[in-house]
Design a protein around this motif. Sequence first.
Motif, PDB file in Angstrom:
ATOM      1  N   MET A   1       0.850  -1.189   0.000  1.00 57.20           N
ATOM      2  CA  MET A   1       0.000   0.000   0.000  1.00 57.20           C
ATOM      3  C   MET A   1       0.881   1.233   0.000  1.00 57.20           C
ATOM      4  SD  MET A   1      -2.882  -1.137   2.744  1.00 57.20           S
ATOM      5  CE  MET A   1      -1.634  -1.509   3.975  1.00 57.20           C
ATOM      6  N   SER A   2       0.601   2.130  -0.889  1.00 54.76           N
ATOM      7  CA  SER A   2       1.412   3.332  -1.020  1.00 54.76           C
ATOM      8  C   SER A   2       0.593   4.548  -0.663  1.00 54.76           C
ATOM      9  CB  SER A   2       1.928   3.462  -2.458  1.00 54.76           C
ATOM     10  OG  SER A   2       2.685   2.338  -2.821  1.00 54.76           O
ATOM     11  N   SER A   3       1.259   5.531  -0.055  1.00 52.90           N
ATOM     12  CA  SER A   3       0.574   6.754   0.299  1.00 52.90           C
ATOM     13  C   SER A   3       0.281   7.575  -0.931  1.00 52.90           C
ATOM     14  CB  SER A   3       1.434   7.567   1.274  1.00 52.90           C
ATOM     15  OG  SER A   3       0.898   8.853   1.456  1.00 52.90           O
ATOM     16  N   SER A   4      -0.868   8.259  -0.930  1.00 51.80           N
ATOM     17  CA  SER A   4      -1.223   9.127  -2.051  1.00 51.80           C
ATOM     18  C   SER A   4      -0.322  10.342  -2.125  1.00 51.80           C
ATOM     19  CB  SER A   4      -2.680   9.571  -1.915  1.00 51.80           C
ATOM     20  OG  SER A   4      -2.854  10.293  -0.711  1.00 51.80           O
ATOM     21  N   ASN A   5       0.479  10.586  -1.071  1.00 51.26           N
ATOM     22  CA  ASN A   5       1.374  11.738  -1.080  1.00 51.26           C
ATOM     23  C   ASN A   5       2.557  11.535  -2.023  1.00 51.26           C
ATOM     24  OD1 ASN A   5      -0.192  13.047   0.851  1.00 51.26           O
ATOM     25  ND2 ASN A   5       0.936  12.095   2.545  1.00 51.26           N
ATOM     26  N   ASP A   6       2.852  10.278  -2.363  1.00 53.53           N
ATOM     27  CA  ASP A   6       3.976   9.994  -3.256  1.00 53.53           C
ATOM     28  C   ASP A   6       3.440   9.874  -4.672  1.00 53.53           C
ATOM     29  OD1 ASP A   6       6.231   9.233  -4.523  1.00 53.53           O
ATOM     30  OD2 ASP A   6       6.568   7.400  -3.361  1.00 53.53           O
ATOM     31  N   GLU A   7       3.652  10.898  -5.485  1.00 59.99           N
ATOM     32  CA  GLU A   7       3.104  10.938  -6.829  1.00 59.99           C
ATOM     33  C   GLU A   7       4.018  10.303  -7.863  1.00 59.99           C
ATOM     34  OE1 GLU A   7       0.114  11.818  -7.443  1.00 59.99           O
ATOM     35  OE2 GLU A   7      -0.297  12.486  -5.409  1.00 59.99           O
TER      36      GLU A   7
ATOM     37  N   ARG B   1       6.956 -11.893  -5.263  1.00 57.41           N
ATOM     38  CA  ARG B   1       6.781 -10.893  -6.326  1.00 57.41           C
ATOM     39  C   ARG B   1       5.324 -10.466  -6.469  1.00 57.41           C
ATOM     40  NH1 ARG B   1       7.409 -12.075 -12.741  1.00 57.41           N
ATOM     41  NH2 ARG B   1       5.360 -12.980 -12.337  1.00 57.41           N
ATOM     42  N   GLU B   2       4.418 -11.422  -6.504  1.00 57.68           N
ATOM     43  CA  GLU B   2       3.018 -11.105  -6.775  1.00 57.68           C
ATOM     44  C   GLU B   2       2.359 -10.386  -5.600  1.00 57.68           C
ATOM     45  OE1 GLU B   2       1.577 -11.566  -9.825  1.00 57.68           O
ATOM     46  OE2 GLU B   2       3.682 -11.964 -10.269  1.00 57.68           O
ATOM     47  N   ILE B   3       2.653 -10.816  -4.382  1.00 54.52           N
ATOM     48  CA  ILE B   3       2.076 -10.149  -3.213  1.00 54.52           C
ATOM     49  C   ILE B   3       2.617  -8.735  -3.098  1.00 54.52           C
ATOM     50  CG2 ILE B   3       2.004 -10.163  -0.685  1.00 54.52           C
ATOM     51  CD1 ILE B   3       1.850 -13.238  -0.842  1.00 54.52           C
ATOM     52  N   GLY B   4       3.913  -8.558  -3.355  1.00 52.16           N
ATOM     53  CA  GLY B   4       4.494  -7.220  -3.309  1.00 52.16           C
ATOM     54  C   GLY B   4       3.902  -6.297  -4.351  1.00 52.16           C
ATOM     55  N   ALA B   5       3.717  -6.815  -5.573  1.00 54.83           N
ATOM     56  CA  ALA B   5       3.136  -5.990  -6.633  1.00 54.83           C
ATOM     57  C   ALA B   5       1.692  -5.623  -6.319  1.00 54.83           C
ATOM     58  CB  ALA B   5       3.217  -6.730  -7.967  1.00 54.83           C
ATOM     59  N   THR B   6       0.944  -6.552  -5.760  1.00 57.25           N
ATOM     60  CA  THR B   6      -0.447  -6.270  -5.385  1.00 57.25           C
ATOM     61  C   THR B   6      -0.517  -5.212  -4.299  1.00 57.25           C
ATOM     62  OG1 THR B   6      -1.067  -8.544  -5.956  1.00 57.25           O
ATOM     63  CG2 THR B   6      -2.575  -7.314  -4.541  1.00 57.25           C
ATOM     64  N   ARG B   7       0.337  -5.339  -3.318  1.00 54.19           N
ATOM     65  CA  ARG B   7       0.397  -4.361  -2.226  1.00 54.19           C
ATOM     66  C   ARG B   7       0.721  -2.976  -2.759  1.00 54.19           C
ATOM     67  NH1 ARG B   7       5.485  -5.645   0.317  1.00 54.19           N
ATOM     68  NH2 ARG B   7       6.271  -4.241  -1.280  1.00 54.19           N
ATOM     69  N   ASP B   8       1.726  -2.891  -3.620  1.00 58.71           N
ATOM     70  CA  ASP B   8       2.189  -1.592  -4.099  1.00 58.71           C
ATOM     71  C   ASP B   8       1.206  -0.930  -5.060  1.00 58.71           C
ATOM     72  OD1 ASP B   8       4.439  -1.979  -2.581  1.00 58.71           O
ATOM     73  OD2 ASP B   8       5.696  -2.639  -4.262  1.00 58.71           O
ATOM     74  N   ALA B   9       0.311  -1.722  -5.651  1.00 55.44           N
ATOM     75  CA  ALA B   9      -0.647  -1.164  -6.611  1.00 55.44           C
ATOM     76  C   ALA B   9      -1.778  -0.393  -5.940  1.00 55.44           C
ATOM     77  CB  ALA B   9      -1.226  -2.276  -7.475  1.00 55.44           C
TER      78      ALA B   9
ATOM     79  N   GLU C   1      -8.903  -3.434   0.093  1.00 53.27           N
ATOM     80  CA  GLU C   1      -8.623  -3.538  -1.338  1.00 53.27           C
ATOM     81  C   GLU C   1      -7.486  -4.517  -1.614  1.00 53.27           C
ATOM     82  OE1 GLU C   1     -10.415  -2.366  -3.880  1.00 53.27           O
ATOM     83  OE2 GLU C   1     -11.776  -1.836  -2.246  1.00 53.27           O
ATOM     84  N   VAL C   2      -6.443  -4.484  -0.788  1.00 53.18           N
ATOM     85  CA  VAL C   2      -5.354  -5.450  -0.953  1.00 53.18           C
ATOM     86  C   VAL C   2      -5.869  -6.866  -0.703  1.00 53.18           C
ATOM     87  CG1 VAL C   2      -3.147  -6.252  -0.022  1.00 53.18           C
ATOM     88  CG2 VAL C   2      -3.510  -3.817  -0.418  1.00 53.18           C
ATOM     89  N   ALA C   3      -6.693  -7.036   0.327  1.00 53.66           N
ATOM     90  CA  ALA C   3      -7.252  -8.359   0.640  1.00 53.66           C
ATOM     91  C   ALA C   3      -8.071  -8.894  -0.529  1.00 53.66           C
ATOM     92  CB  ALA C   3      -8.107  -8.278   1.903  1.00 53.66           C
TER      93      ALA C   3
ATOM     94  N   ALA D   1      -7.783  -8.029  -3.711  1.00 54.27           N
ATOM     95  CA  ALA D   1      -6.889  -8.301  -4.836  1.00 54.27           C
ATOM     96  C   ALA D   1      -6.128  -9.605  -4.639  1.00 54.27           C
ATOM     97  CB  ALA D   1      -5.918  -7.136  -5.017  1.00 54.27           C
ATOM     98  N   LEU D   2      -5.688  -9.875  -3.421  1.00 53.68           N
ATOM     99  CA  LEU D   2      -4.982 -11.125  -3.149  1.00 53.68           C
ATOM    100  C   LEU D   2      -5.943 -12.309  -3.210  1.00 53.68           C
ATOM    101  CD1 LEU D   2      -2.585 -10.062  -0.253  1.00 53.68           C
ATOM    102  CD2 LEU D   2      -2.012 -10.453  -2.657  1.00 53.68           C
ATOM    103  N   ARG D   3      -7.135 -12.125  -2.690  1.00 57.44           N
ATOM    104  CA  ARG D   3      -8.147 -13.191  -2.735  1.00 57.44           C
ATOM    105  C   ARG D   3      -8.456 -13.599  -4.173  1.00 57.44           C
ATOM    106  NH1 ARG D   3     -14.050 -11.212  -1.820  1.00 57.44           N
ATOM    107  NH2 ARG D   3     -13.621 -10.686  -3.994  1.00 57.44           N
ATOM    108  N   ASP D   4      -8.505 -12.611  -5.071  1.00 52.43           N
ATOM    109  CA  ASP D   4      -8.872 -12.859  -6.464  1.00 52.43           C
ATOM    110  C   ASP D   4      -7.674 -13.057  -7.383  1.00 52.43           C
ATOM    111  OD1 ASP D   4     -11.472 -12.559  -5.611  1.00 52.43           O
ATOM    112  OD2 ASP D   4     -11.655 -10.476  -6.287  1.00 52.43           O
ATOM    113  N   HIS D   5      -6.470 -13.044  -6.834  1.00 50.88           N
ATOM    114  CA  HIS D   5      -5.271 -13.216  -7.653  1.00 50.88           C
ATOM    115  C   HIS D   5      -5.270 -14.620  -8.261  1.00 50.88           C
ATOM    116  CE1 HIS D   5      -1.052 -13.638  -8.748  1.00 50.88           C
ATOM    117  NE2 HIS D   5      -0.941 -12.322  -8.645  1.00 50.88           N
ATOM    118  N   PRO D   6      -4.977 -14.756  -9.554  1.00 48.21           N
ATOM    119  CA  PRO D   6      -5.069 -16.074 -10.183  1.00 48.21           C
ATOM    120  C   PRO D   6      -4.175 -17.138  -9.552  1.00 48.21           C
ATOM    121  CG  PRO D   6      -4.281 -14.390 -11.742  1.00 48.21           C
ATOM    122  CD  PRO D   6      -4.682 -13.685 -10.504  1.00 48.21           C
TER     123      PRO D   6
END
Length: 206
Positions: A1-7, A70-78, A95-97, A99-104
């Motif tokens: 999860m990334s802060s909205s402050n980092d554009e 890799r996949e969990i990190g990418a999902t988190r960062d998205a 939202e992360v939960a 995305a991970l639940r529905d990850h193929p």
Amino acid sequence: MSSSNDEREPRPEPRGTDDAILDAAAELIVQLGVRRTQLAEIARRAGVSRPTVYRRWPDVRAVIGALLTREIGATRDAVRLSGTDRGAFVEGVVEVAVALRDHPVLGALLRSADSDTLFEYVVERLGASQRGLLEALRAGVVQGQRHGSIRAGEPVELAAMVLLIAQSTVQSHRMVATLLPEAAWRRELARALDGYLAPQPPPRPS
């Protein structure tokens, strides 16, 4: 999860050998399951030799561990947080939960008899993917505490419990799918997290 402050948006990395191998492993896990995924087939589908794979990972389970990281990190960062308060933090966790639940790949592991592999990498030990999630949650808790909307407490302890709540909800979602349709699943997970993190009201004078 990334802060909205980092554009700043991360620059796309070129697809290298490691990613080709992990992509091939992901395709095979979804199509065949973990137990039928062989290192030789991963190498063939990735277009590399078996020694090329062995130089990076000793066996299929190590490849799966790297793939999950890799996949969990990418999902988190998205997932971008919309603010620094408790509500934004809880929304991001949900939202992360989802995305991970529905990850193929994770979904294939959860739905199959190979779920013991997922449990080894996600439940039984604190691996790289778990540490990344925990650090992101800890940072979110700290922001919420500074905002005043998340209760006092050791941030890493609160983050660990949030991780356990969300993780167990993801792992068990199929068991209660008929009782908790999608909207209810999201709502009740958010309510559980929000209630856990909310500041406690001062005690009433006796």
